[in-house]
Design a protein around this motif. Structure first.
Motif, mmCIF file in Angstrom:
data_model
loop_
_atom_site.group_PDB
_atom_site.id
_atom_site.type_symbol
_atom_site.label_atom_id
_atom_site.label_comp_id
_atom_site.label_asym_id
_atom_site.label_seq_id
_atom_site.Cartn_x
_atom_site.Cartn_y
_atom_site.Cartn_z
ATOM 1 N N ASP A 142 0.822 -1.213 0.000
ATOM 2 C CA ASP A 142 0.000 0.000 0.000
ATOM 3 C C ASP A 142 0.847 1.250 0.000
ATOM 4 O O ASP A 142 0.320 2.364 -0.044
ATOM 5 N N PHE A 143 2.178 1.080 0.054
ATOM 6 C CA PHE A 143 3.080 2.218 0.132
ATOM 7 C C PHE A 143 4.159 2.137 -0.948
ATOM 8 O O PHE A 143 5.287 2.562 -0.756
ATOM 9 N N THR A 144 3.779 1.571 -2.097
ATOM 10 C CA THR A 144 4.701 1.515 -3.224
ATOM 11 C C THR A 144 4.365 2.657 -4.177
ATOM 12 O O THR A 144 3.346 3.331 -4.017
ATOM 13 N N GLN A 145 5.193 2.813 -5.204
ATOM 14 C CA GLN A 145 4.881 3.849 -6.187
ATOM 15 C C GLN A 145 3.647 3.480 -6.992
ATOM 16 O O GLN A 145 2.928 4.348 -7.460
ATOM 17 N N GLY A 146 3.409 2.200 -7.144
ATOM 18 C CA GLY A 146 2.172 1.761 -7.781
ATOM 19 C C GLY A 146 0.963 2.217 -6.980
ATOM 20 O O GLY A 146 -0.037 2.674 -7.538
ATOM 21 N N ALA A 147 1.077 2.118 -5.667
ATOM 22 C CA ALA A 147 -0.014 2.556 -4.795
ATOM 23 C C ALA A 147 -0.145 4.077 -4.824
ATOM 24 O O ALA A 147 -1.247 4.621 -4.756
ATOM 25 N N LEU A 148 0.964 4.752 -4.940
ATOM 26 C CA LEU A 148 0.957 6.219 -4.998
ATOM 27 C C LEU A 148 0.191 6.690 -6.229
ATOM 28 O O LEU A 148 -0.609 7.624 -6.185
#
Lengths: 415, 287
Positions: B277-283
Motif C-alpha cells: 500500500d506504500f509503493t509507487q504503484g499505490a501512490l
C-alpha cells in the motif's frame, strides 16, 4: 473543429459499466471534479506570417473528471474529457478524451485498465524524452507538457520488493496537434491535416510498450521498450501543395520504431541527479534505410531550503540534452542546455515562480521562460507565463518564432 | 494545463517511532540510570543526571507508542493569519510501522481543490536520507522530491515538516528540567536539542504528562534561541486500549502572530495495510 478523431468504442463500454454501478455508494458530488480555465494571451510583436493577424488571443478550456468505483475500489471507471475553445485558431479549438477507462484491481499486486489512458514516464524537466505512450497536444502549449489520451490496455504488476512492471497493448494512434494557419506560435509552415504513415495499418498499427521501474538505495530506475508509431512526426515538405499565404506546407509522417531506453534519478544530499536516455531504430531521414539514433537528457536539481532566512525554497536546475537526429520536426533545439531556477514561497497561497532559459549549443538560439502561479481564495488559481526567443539567428526554425514572444495569463477554477 | 503548486515538499507527518532502536536505547537508558544510582541524591546533582533522566523520559514516551502496526486518519488544517482570515486544508494520512527501518507514509490531499488528488509518499529511513515522491495528477507524473526540506512550512501552515515527522529519539539530546502542571496534569518538562543541522530549531521544551507520557505542549526556539512557536495537543483519545492520539493540535507562532489548528478524525488502526500500500504503484492509484 471537433477533433476527437478516434471512435470511442471503449467509451461505449465504460458507459455501460457506469450504468452498472447503481450499487456503488459513490457520493454524486464528490465523483466529479476538475478545472475550468480562461486564458488571455498577448503577443507584443506583429505576426511574421499572414494570415496571422492578431496580437491578443482569448481561449478557454474545461477538464472535468468523473471517478466511480465499486467493491472497495476494485472496479472503477475514470472519465476525463477535455475541451478547448480558441478565439483565433480553429485548429486550436479541440476536444479530447484525456482518460476514459475501466479498471479492475486484483489484490495488491495487479491492475488492469482499458480505454483511453494517461501515463507519464520520465525524470527530467526541460525535455520529456522517454515519455513514449501519450502523444503531445502541441497546440495547447508549445512546451509540450500537455498530452492526448491514448487508447490502450494496460496491465500493471507491482511488488514492494521487486518493483513495478507496466505492459501496454495499443492500437489507436493519436496524431500530434499543430496550430492552424491563423494560429501564432507555429513554424513558418503550415502543417497539413492529412498525415502519412509508414505502417499500412496507419492509426490502427498495433503497438506494444513495457516499462519496468523500481526504487532502491535512493535511486529511481526505469527501463522501457516501445514498438509502434513514433509519437514525433517527421515533417515532409509537400511540394505539390499550394502554399498558404506564402508559407510552405509540411505533411507529418509517422514512422514505425523500436525503442529502448532508461530513466534514472539519484538523490545525493541536496542534489537530485537525473538521466533519460534512449535508442531508437526506424526509417532514416530519406525514408529509406533503417537508422539507429540515440538521445539523452541529463542534469540535476539542487534544492536550497529556506533562503535569505525565510521560508522560501530555491531549486536550481541544469540540464543538457542531446539528440543525434537531424532536424526533424517541431523540436526547436536538438543539442541544448537548460538552466532554471524554481522559487517556492511556501506561503498560504502556494506561490511558485519558475524562471529558465534554454540554448541550442550549435545554433545559438536562446529561449527564455518565466512561469508563476498563485492561489486566490480557495478554488481559484492565477497562472502567468511569459516566453520569448532572446536570440534566434536567421536560418534556424526559431527565427520565425522570435516574433511570437508572448505573455499569457490564465485563471483556473477548480471544482 | 494545471501547473503544479506542490512541487517542493514535505517530510514526515508521521507520529510513530522506530521500534527496535527504541528498545536498544531503553536498555541503555536503564543501564545508565543504574550506574548513576550511587550519585543520587546529591545536592547540585549535575548535567549527566538531567541528561539521562531527560532521555529516559523521551525513550519511555517513544516506547508507549510502539507496535500500533498501521494507521489511517483524516486531517483538517485551519490556517489563521494575523488579520483573522482563515484558509483550510484537508488531507488523509496512512501510516505503516516498518520493522528495522523508518515508517512509511502516504498522504492524499483533498483541499484546496487545486491540489486535490495530489499524493505524497514517504519512506523514512533511520540510517540514510528519506525517500519522498509526489504524484501530480494533472500530468499523472510521479516526481521524486528532495527530502532535505524539514524546516519548511507544511502546506503554508505554521507546522514545519519536522514538527509532524516522527520524533526519533536519536535525533535529539535531552535534558530534564523540572516538573510542572500543564492542562491540569502533572508533567515533566524536558529540553530537546536537535542534532540534525537541518532542523530549524535551536531547542525545544517539551511537556510530557507523567501518567501516560503524552506530549502535551512544545515550545520551539529558533536558531537564534528566540521563542518562536508553541504547540498544544489536546482532546486525547485512546485507541486499541493503549495508543493515545491528540485530536486537536494548535500551533501558535509568537513572532508572526499566525496560528494553525489541526483536527484529526477517523482514526483507524491495524486495517491490514502492508508494504504494497506504500509503493509507487499505490501512490499512482491513490485517491
Amino acid at each position: 473543429m471537433f477533433r476527437l478523431t478516434h471512435t470511442p468504442t471503449l467509451a461505449v463500454a465504460w458507459l455501460s459499466m457506469v450504468l452498472c454501478f447503481g450499487a456503488s455508494p459513490a457520493d454524486a458530488q464528490q465523483a466529479m471534479t476538475g478545472e475550468v480555465g480562461t486564458e488571455l494571451t498577448y503577443f507584443p510583436r506583429d505576426a511574421g506570417q499572414s494570415p496571422q493577424d492578431h496580437h491578443t488571443r482569448f481561449a478557454a478550456h474545461a477538464a472535468p473528471e468523473l471517478y466511480l468505483d465499486a467493491w472497495d475500489g476494485r472496479l472503477y471507471t475514470l472519465v476525463a474529457p477535455f475541451v478547448r475553445v480558441d478565439e483565433r485558431d480553429g485548429r486550436r479549438s479541440h476536444t479530447d478524451l484525456r482518460e476514459a477507462l475501466v479498471g479492475v484491481r486484483g489484490d495488491d499486486y495487479w491492475e488492469l485498465r482499458a480505454g483511453f489512458v494517461r501515463s507519464f514516464w520520465g525524470v527530467t524537466e526541460s525535455k520529456h524524452l522517454v515519455n513514449a505512450i501519450n502523444q503531445t497536444d502541441l497546440v495547447e502549449n508549445p512546451d509540450g507538457e500537455d498530452f492526448l489520451g491514448q487508447p490502450a490496455v494496460q496491465l500493471g504488476l507491482s511488488h514492494p520488493d521487486l518493483g513495478l512492471l507496466d505492459v501496454y497493448g495499443m492500437a489507436g494512434f493519436r496524431e500530434r496537434t499543430f496550430p492552424g494557419a491563423r494560429g501564432r506560435l507555429r513554424f513558418p509552415a503550415v502543417i497539413d491535416d492529412d498525415a502519412r504513415y509508414q505502417s499500412e495499418h496507419r492509426r490502427a498499427q498495433p503497438e506494444l510498450a513495457l516499462r519496468y521501474s523500481h526504487s532502491f538505495l535512493g535511486i529511481d530506475l526505469g527501463l522501457h521498450y516501445f514498438y509502434g508509431n513514433q509519437r514525433d512526426p517527421i515533417l515532409l515538405l509537400d511540394t505539390s501543395a499550394v502554399p498558404m499565404g506564402g508559407a510552405p506546407v509540411f505533411v507529418p509522417y509517422y514512422r514505425v520504431i523500436h525503442q529502448a531506453g532508461l530513466d534514472a534519478q539519484l538523490q545525493l544530499g541536496d542534489f537530485l541527479l537525473k538521466l533519460e536516455a534512449l535508442a531508437r531504430a526506424g526509417k532514416g531521414f530519406d525514408l529509406g534505410e533503417e537508422a539507429r539514433t540515440v538521445a539523452a537528457t541529463t542534469g540535476f536539481e539542487y534544492t536550497l531550503v529556506g533562503v535569505f532566512d525565510s521560508a522560501i525554497d530555491l531549486g536550481l536546475l541544469l540540464e543538457y540534452s542531446y539528440d543525434d537526429r537531424d532536424f526533424l520536426a517541431p523540436g526547436f533545439l536538438d543539442d541544448d542546455v537548460f538552466g532554471g531556477m524554481r522559487l517556492a514561497f511556501n506561503d498560504e497561497a502556494s506561490t511558485t515562480v519558475l524562471a529558465g532559459a534554454a540554448t541550442d549549443v550549435h545554433e545559438g538560439s536562446t529561449f527564455v521562460n518565466l512561469e508563476a502561479s498563485r492561489r486566490l481564495g480557495d478554488s481559484l488559481t492565477l497562472e502567468l507565463e511569459a516566453r520569448a526567443f532572446a536570440y534566434a539567428p536567421v536560418g534556424t526554425p526559431s527565427h520565425a518564432l522570435r516574433r511570437d514572444a508572448y505573455v499569457q495569463t490564465t485563471l483556473l477554477t477548480y471544482f | 494545463m494545471n501547473r503544479q503548486t506542490l512541487e517542493t515538499i514535505p517530510a514526515n507527518p508521521s507520529t510513530a517511532p522506530r521500534r527496535r532502536r527504541a528498545r536498544r536505547l531503553r536498555g541503555l537508558a536503564v543501564a545508565a540510570l543504574a550506574l548513576s544510582l550511587p550519585l543520587w541524591p546529591r545536592p547540585g546533582a549535575a548535567a549527566p543526571d538531567a541528561a539521562t533522566r531527560g532521555k529516559e523520559i523521551a525513550v519511555e514516551r517513544d516506547r508507549r507508542d510502539d507496535g500500533y502496526g498501521d494507521s489511517a486518519a483524516s486531517l483538517k488544517m485551519v490556517l489563521h493569519n494575523r488579520h483573522g482570515q482563515t484558509s483550510e486544508r484537508a488531507l488523509r494520512v496512512k501510516n505503516l510501522e516498518v520493522n528495522d527501518d523508518g515508517d512509511k507514509l502516504l498522504i492524499v490531499f483533498d483541499r484546496p481543490r487545486d491540489v486535490q488528488g495530489t499524493a505524497f509518499l514517504s519512506h523514512t529511513h533511520v540510517r540514510s536520507a528519506d525517500d519522498q515522491w509526489l504524484f501530480l495528477p494533472a500530468l499523472r507524473r510521479i516526481k521524486r522530491i528532495a527530502s532535505n526540506n524539514k524546516s519548511g512550512p507544511f502546506m503554508g501552515s505554521e507546522f514545519a515538516y519536522e514538527d509532524l515527522a516522527s520524533q526519533e529519539v536519536d535525533k535529539y539530546r535531552y535534558r530534564y528540567l523540572r516538573d510542572d502542571r500543564q492542562d491540569g496534569q502533572d508533567a515533566y518538562v524536558i529540553e530537546a536539542i536537535p542534532t540534525d543541522p537541518g532542523s530549524g530549531y535551536r531547542r525545544q521544551l517539551q511537556w510530557i504528562d507523567k501518567r501516560h507520557y503524552r506530549l502535551l505542549r512544545v515550545d520551539f526556539y529558533d536558531r537564534g534561541n528566540r521563542k518562536l512557536k508553541t504547540l498544544q495537543n489536546s482532546r486525547f483519545e485512546k485507541y486499541l486500549g493503549r495508543y493515545w492520539r491528540p485530536l486537536s493540535m494548535r500551533m501558535v507562532n509568537h513572532q508572526t502572530g499566525k496560528r494553525t489548528e489541526l483536527f484529526w478524525a477517523d482514526y483507524r488502526f491495524r486495517k491490514g495495510l502492508s508494504e504494497s500500500d506504500f509503493t509507487q504503484g499505490a501512490l499512482r492509484r491513490a485517491r
